[in-house]
Design a protein around this motif. Structure first.
Motif, short mmCIF file in Angstrom:
data_model
loop_
_atom_site.label_atom_id
_atom_site.label_comp_id
_atom_site.label_asym_id
_atom_site.label_seq_id
_atom_site.Cartn_x
_atom_site.Cartn_y
_atom_site.Cartn_z
N LEU A 60 4.45 -1.46 -7.64
CA LEU A 60 3.51 -2.37 -6.99
C LEU A 60 2.62 -3.00 -8.07
O LEU A 60 2.07 -2.29 -8.92
CB LEU A 60 2.63 -1.61 -6.00
CG LEU A 60 3.37 -0.86 -4.89
CD1 LEU A 60 2.37 -0.15 -3.98
CD2 LEU A 60 4.25 -1.79 -4.09
N ASN A 62 -0.65 -5.55 -8.43
CA ASN A 62 -1.73 -6.21 -7.70
C ASN A 62 -2.24 -7.40 -8.51
O ASN A 62 -2.99 -7.24 -9.46
CB ASN A 62 -2.87 -5.23 -7.42
CG ASN A 62 -3.99 -5.86 -6.62
OD1 ASN A 62 -3.95 -7.05 -6.29
ND2 ASN A 62 -5.00 -5.09 -6.32
N LEU A 68 -6.71 -3.31 -3.55
CA LEU A 68 -5.90 -3.20 -2.33
C LEU A 68 -5.62 -1.74 -2.04
O LEU A 68 -5.53 -0.91 -2.95
CB LEU A 68 -4.57 -3.93 -2.50
CG LEU A 68 -4.63 -5.43 -2.74
CD1 LEU A 68 -3.24 -5.98 -2.99
CD2 LEU A 68 -5.28 -6.14 -1.56
N TYR A 70 -2.82 0.79 -0.09
CA TYR A 70 -1.44 0.78 0.40
C TYR A 70 -1.06 2.19 0.83
O TYR A 70 -1.66 3.18 0.43
CB TYR A 70 -0.47 0.25 -0.66
CG TYR A 70 -0.34 1.12 -1.88
CD1 TYR A 70 0.61 2.13 -1.92
CD2 TYR A 70 -1.16 0.96 -2.98
CE1 TYR A 70 0.73 2.95 -3.04
CE2 TYR A 70 -1.05 1.77 -4.10
CZ TYR A 70 -0.09 2.76 -4.11
OH TYR A 70 0.01 3.57 -5.21
N ARG A 71 -0.07 2.24 1.71
CA ARG A 71 0.45 3.53 2.19
C ARG A 71 1.81 3.30 2.83
O ARG A 71 2.18 2.17 3.17
CB ARG A 71 -0.50 4.16 3.21
CG ARG A 71 -0.67 3.35 4.49
CD ARG A 71 -1.60 4.07 5.47
NE ARG A 71 -1.94 3.24 6.60
CZ ARG A 71 -1.21 3.12 7.71
NH1 ARG A 71 -0.10 3.79 7.84
NH2 ARG A 71 -1.61 2.33 8.70
N GLN A 78 -3.62 6.86 2.13
CA GLN A 78 -3.93 5.59 1.47
C GLN A 78 -4.19 5.80 -0.02
O GLN A 78 -4.84 6.75 -0.42
CB GLN A 78 -5.15 4.93 2.09
CG GLN A 78 -5.55 3.63 1.40
CD GLN A 78 -6.73 2.97 2.05
OE1 GLN A 78 -6.68 2.65 3.23
NE2 GLN A 78 -7.80 2.77 1.30
N PHE A 89 5.54 3.24 -6.84
CA PHE A 89 5.40 3.58 -5.42
C PHE A 89 6.51 4.54 -5.03
O PHE A 89 7.69 4.30 -5.32
CB PHE A 89 5.47 2.33 -4.54
CG PHE A 89 5.45 2.66 -3.08
CD1 PHE A 89 4.27 3.01 -2.45
CD2 PHE A 89 6.62 2.65 -2.33
CE1 PHE A 89 4.25 3.34 -1.10
CE2 PHE A 89 6.61 2.97 -0.99
CZ PHE A 89 5.43 3.31 -0.37
N LEU A 101 6.02 -0.39 4.10
CA LEU A 101 4.77 -0.34 3.36
C LEU A 101 3.68 -1.05 4.14
O LEU A 101 3.92 -2.10 4.73
CB LEU A 101 4.98 -1.03 2.00
CG LEU A 101 3.81 -1.14 1.04
CD1 LEU A 101 3.45 0.24 0.51
CD2 LEU A 101 4.17 -2.06 -0.12
N CYS A 102 2.48 -0.48 4.15
CA CYS A 102 1.31 -1.12 4.77
C CYS A 102 0.28 -1.39 3.66
O CYS A 102 0.10 -0.55 2.78
CB CYS A 102 0.67 -0.21 5.82
SG CYS A 102 1.73 0.13 7.23
N VAL A 103 -0.38 -2.54 3.74
CA VAL A 103 -1.37 -2.94 2.74
C VAL A 103 -2.63 -3.38 3.44
O VAL A 103 -2.58 -3.97 4.51
CB VAL A 103 -0.82 -4.10 1.87
CG1 VAL A 103 -1.84 -4.54 0.83
CG2 VAL A 103 0.48 -3.71 1.19
N CYS A 104 -3.80 -3.09 2.82
CA CYS A 104 -5.06 -3.52 3.38
C CYS A 104 -6.02 -3.87 2.24
O CYS A 104 -5.81 -3.51 1.09
CB CYS A 104 -5.68 -2.45 4.28
SG CYS A 104 -6.34 -1.02 3.38
#
Length: 106
Positions: A60, A62, A68, A70-71, A78, A89, A101-104
């Protein structure tokens, strides 16, 4: 073998065409490490030498300018990645069938 992990499945390397993904599971944490494997024959006087290279399957990067999170989808584990940084990852829960994959932006 990743520390504390089970051994991966066997990988034939004698045919010179070894490449693909190697899955290594850590039973203590439940994590799945996926490593990309490539095979390269050396040129010239070292033509009988083969180089097998393992790399993280996913890296990953950024480039967003913001930190960010991620999980793995379906988990709560997270991890943060700072701007202009990169990290390998791996799946935190090998038992989950879905590999997403989830990103916030925390």
């Amino acid at each position: 073998k990743v520390a504390g992990s089970l051994w991966s499945r066997e990988m034939p390397v004698s045919d010179g065409g070894a490449s693909g993904v190697v899955d290594v599971t850590n039973p203590a944490t439940g994590a799945l490490f996926q490593l990309a494997l490539t095979h390269e024959a050396r040129p010239g006087p070292h033509h009988k030498t083969s180089v097998l290279t393992f790399r993280a399957r996913y890296v990953l990067v950024n480039m967003s300018g913001q930190t960010l999170g991620y999980r793995q989808a379906g988990t709560e584990d997270q991890v943060l990645i700072r701007p202009r940084h990169k990290t390998n990852f791996h799946w935190s829960d090998a038992a989950l069938a879905e590999r997403a994959l989830c990103v916030c932006v925390p």
